[in-house]
Scaffold this motif. Structure first.
Motif, short mmCIF file in Angstrom:
data_model
loop_
_atom_site.label_atom_id
_atom_site.label_comp_id
_atom_site.label_asym_id
_atom_site.label_seq_id
_atom_site.Cartn_x
_atom_site.Cartn_y
_atom_site.Cartn_z
N VAL A 110 37.96 40.53 48.17
CA VAL A 110 38.52 39.68 49.22
C VAL A 110 39.39 38.57 48.61
N PRO A 137 42.17 36.23 48.16
CA PRO A 137 43.09 35.83 49.24
C PRO A 137 44.53 36.30 49.10
N GLY A 157 44.55 39.83 50.18
CA GLY A 157 44.26 39.92 51.60
C GLY A 157 45.43 39.52 52.47
N ASP A 158 46.19 38.51 52.04
CA ASP A 158 47.34 38.07 52.81
C ASP A 158 48.37 39.19 52.94
N LEU A 162 47.79 42.40 52.68
CA LEU A 162 47.21 43.48 53.48
C LEU A 162 47.30 43.21 54.97
N THR A 163 47.19 41.94 55.37
CA THR A 163 47.31 41.65 56.80
C THR A 163 48.71 41.94 57.32
N VAL A 198 40.96 43.98 58.41
CA VAL A 198 41.03 44.88 57.25
C VAL A 198 39.64 45.06 56.66
N LYS A 199 39.35 46.27 56.21
CA LYS A 199 38.10 46.50 55.49
C LYS A 199 38.39 47.31 54.23
N CYS A 200 37.55 47.11 53.23
CA CYS A 200 37.67 47.82 51.95
C CYS A 200 36.58 48.89 51.90
N TYR A 240 41.93 50.03 51.09
CA TYR A 240 41.69 49.28 52.32
C TYR A 240 42.24 50.06 53.52
#
Length: 235
Positions: free
Chosen positions: A82, A84, A87-88, A90-91, A98-100, A225
């Motif tokens: 996770v 950041p 994650g940014d 991926l959004t 989102v899930k891994c 993801y």
């Protein structure tokens, strides 16, 4: 953040490189943890070669090609799922939800084979085309040590190409995609420096070749993801 141009290029070509996304200090921690996992000091790992007390780190690493789900034995790798800045991005590429599903640690020492052409959507069928690979370069990834190759745009048709066994010694036993309408001339190597991250679509055809260097590892941490709202018929 990603610009609209970068997002559009990702969906057109099937991949995006985020240069220098991971700081050197964190890369050093991830590398140290990789060696700890390979020594068996984080617990039992399926397929990990046996080691003797006097074995050096170099001797241990040269026996390992890949470790599946390293986050299951490593608090550092679990936390990194996770991270950041990843994650940014991926959004922007998937959605805010989102899930891994998995992590992979590739050591790939000199002499180790690559993987034949394949699409990650085959073993991880998200159905909504949200699958995204995140390929973190822990070493400089070059053609010589076995960087990824991609066929830009091969993600767009959304066709899962049938995979068959092969006998090419340049590759491991991962089955090879067949009957796709692309040529070797369309393939592009994705050489990226340590700390950069490659994001790629689950339908993108990609491969890696064998590590032909005498003394360079090609260590990478790979996560997959998907949309947390997608159905995943995965055992």
């Amino acid at each position: 953040m990603m610009t609209p141009f970068q997002i559009n290029a990702y969906h057109t070509n099937g991949y995006h490189v985020a240069d220098a996304l991971i700081p050197n200090e964190l890369i050093a921690q991830l590398l140290e943890e990789a060696a700890t996992i390979c020594r068996g000091e984080r617990g039992a790992v399926k397929g990990l070669p046996e080691t003797a007390p006097g074995d050096s780190e170099a001797e241990i690493l040269k026996r390992v090609l890949a470790i599946h789900f390293p986050h299951k034995v490593s608090a550092l790798y679990t936390k990194f799922l996770v991270y950041p800045p990843v994650g940014d991005i991926l959004t922007h590429l998937i959605s805010p939800n989102v899930k891994c599903m998995q992590s992979l640690l590739f050591i790939k020492p000199p002499g180790m084979p690559g993987q034949a052409w394949h699409q990650d959507e085959i073993p991880i069928p998200t159905r909504d085309r949200s699958l995204t690979g995140v390929w973190v370069a822990l070493d400089d990834a070059t053609v010589e040590n076995g960087c990824l190759w991609v066929i830009p745009g091969s993600n767009r048709p959304g066709i899962p190409y049938e995979r068959q066994p092969h006998n090419d010694p340049c590759y491991d036993n991962t089955h090879q995609a067949t009957r796709f309408p692309y040529t070797e001339e369309e393939a592009r190597p994705v050489e990226i420096p340590r700390g950069s991250v490659l994001f790629f679509n689950g339908y993108l055809l990609h491969r890696s070749l064998n590590n032909v260097t005498a003394d360079q590892h090609r260590r990478t941490l790979v996560m997959h993801y998907m949309s947390a709202e997608s159905f995943l018929p995965w055992r």
